[in-house]
Design an enzyme around this catalytic site. Structure first.
Site, PDB file in Angstrom:
ATOM      1  N   HIS A  19      -0.975  10.306  -3.160  1.00 18.77           N
ATOM      2  CA  HIS A  19      -2.176   9.863  -2.543  1.00 18.77           C
ATOM      3  C   HIS A  19      -3.302  11.124  -2.744  1.00 18.77           C
ATOM      4  CE1 HIS A  19      -5.387   9.122   0.281  1.00 18.77           C
ATOM      5  NE2 HIS A  19      -5.377   8.017   0.099  1.00 18.77           N
ATOM      6  N   HIS A  42       0.695  -1.182  -0.026  1.00 17.66           N
ATOM      7  CA  HIS A  42       0.029  -0.096  -0.076  1.00 17.66           C
ATOM      8  C   HIS A  42       0.754   1.294  -0.106  1.00 17.66           C
ATOM      9  CE1 HIS A  42      -2.768   2.907   2.252  1.00 17.66           C
ATOM     10  NE2 HIS A  42      -3.547   2.534   1.120  1.00 17.66           N
TER      11      HIS A  42
HETATM   12  O1  G3P Z   1      -6.708   1.604  -3.004  1.00 19.02           O
HETATM   13  C1  G3P Z   1      -6.928   0.934  -1.968  1.00 19.02           C
HETATM   14  C2  G3P Z   1      -6.645   1.715  -0.816  1.00 19.02           C
HETATM   15  O2  G3P Z   1      -5.510   2.262  -0.797  1.00 19.02           O
HETATM   16  C3  G3P Z   1      -7.768   2.860  -0.776  1.00 19.02           C
HETATM   17  O3  G3P Z   1      -7.356   3.640  -0.120  1.00 19.02           O
HETATM   18  O4  G3P Z   1      -7.341   5.916   0.343  1.00 19.02           O
HETATM   19  O5  G3P Z   1      -5.246   4.463   1.044  1.00 19.02           O
HETATM   20  O6  G3P Z   1      -6.090   4.889  -1.477  1.00 19.02           O
HETATM   21  P1  G3P Z   1      -6.218   4.783   0.033  1.00 19.02           P
HETATM   22 CA    CA Z   2      -4.840   3.428  -2.897  1.00 16.79          CA
END
Ligand code: G3P
Ligand code: CA
Length: 320
Positions: free
Chosen positions: A79, A37
């Site tokens: 992000h 992530h």
């Molecule tokens: O993309 C999956 C997860 O990363 C979604 O949440 O806000 O971390 O992009 P975010």
């Molecule tokens: Ca994401």
């Protein structure tokens, strides 16, 4: 003395059953994937080449870039829409905030963005004052991934997220087209490409699949918000199965209704929930390891997004 021994066919049946069961479990386990992530964001500032490199080294199957667009139309790994939380933009361009006191990435050229340093979002992680890293472009991230795949022989994929398509459309950009062009350039082509394109907006993925005939693998993200409640009904999953290969739900969705996994599987959809974090395992679990064990083996997810790819990798390998 052998009167109570099982007959040979019975023994064969038992042995065969054990073999088939073990084989199926191994196959299922082999399919479970670790998605880093924002890179190995538990250890290095998110969306930096360093964080992606570490994720690759820790054995992640996929590296996740969230995508934003610069003023001069370059896809970058970021992000947020804004630069406030993860860069030193306030120090470098103090007069470039909008009236809401936010610095938007789309207001800066790539050359300007490259003058910034990425800082850690969470105060308890990598020291915020250590400003070593630049914002990477998607192209740099892909080159890094392909380079590491070549040098290590380990074939990690990418898992790009189309963020805020409506915002960028209003700003005059089409991030979907920009992403597709970049993927084509680096030969991510067709349903077997080693990537998933993810998005929270069904219309964006539907347009790509149905209007632009894109055959790359898609994941429909599902937030915990009520606006996405319709996506987790049987009817919602039927619709998703018509254009995506899987769902990426907030993991709370599965805690609330563990049948979501089997209902998705019944429609041929993979389930990759987000986000497993060592520091934020829900109170009901003693540790992230226990949480992961529950999700991987009791709920039977196919993998997930994590800030600590090494921990999820170990959790998957522990039961092989
Ligand atoms: O993309 C999956 C997860 O990363 C979604 O949440 O806000 O971390 O992009 P975010
Ligand atoms: Ca994401």
């Amino acid at each position: 003395m052998f009167r109570n021994a099982p007959q040979i066919p019975t023994v064969l049946f038992i042995v065969l059953t054990i073999c088939v069961t073990s084989f199926s479990m191994m196959a299922a386990q082999a399919e479970k994937v670790v998605i880093a992530h924002r890179g190995a964001s538990g250890y290095l500032p998110e969306h930096t080449l360093a964080a992606y490199s570490m994720a690759h080294a820790l054995g992640a199957d996929y590296l996740e870039p969230d995508l934003a667009v610069s003023k001069d139309g370059v896809l970058i790994c970021l992000h947020d829409l804004t630069l406030n939380a993860t860069t030193n933009v306030k120090d470098i361009f103090p007069d470039r905030a909008r009236k809401n006191d936010k610095w938007y990435a789309v207001d800066f050229t790539l050359a300007e963005l490259k003058q910034l340093r990425v800082v850690e979002r969470m105060s308890h992680r990598f020291p915020r004052e250590t400003q070593l890293f630049q914002i990477p472009t998607l192209e740099e991230m892909i080159l890094l991934t392909k380079g590491l795949n070549a040098s290590t022989g380990r074939n990690a994929g990418i898992y790009p997220e189309l963020k805020d398509p409506a915002f960028y459309k209003k700003a005059g950009f089409d991030p979907s087209k920009m992403l597709l062009d970049m993927l084509k350039k680096y030969e991510y082509i067709g349903p077997e490409a080693n990537l998933y394109i993810q998005c929270f907006i069904p219309a964006t993925l539907l347009r790509l699949r149905n209007e632009q005939q894109v055959t790359l693998p898609f994941i429909q993200l599902i937030s915990d918000s009520i606006v996405h409640d319709g996506l987790v009904t049987d009817e919602g999953l039927d619709k998703i199965a018509a254009y995506a290969q899987g769902i990426g739900p907030d993991k709370k969705r599965i805690e609330d209704d563990p049948t979501l996994v089997e209902r998705a599987h019944a429609r041929g959809l993979l389930v990759h929930p987000y986000t497993f974090r060592k520091e934020q395992a829900p109170q009901k679990y003693e540790s992230i390891e226990e949480e992961l064990h529950t999700f991987l083996w009791d709920y039977n997810i196919d993998g997930g997004f994590t800030d600590q790819p090494d921990i999820m990798k170990h959790a998957i390998e522990a039961l092989k």
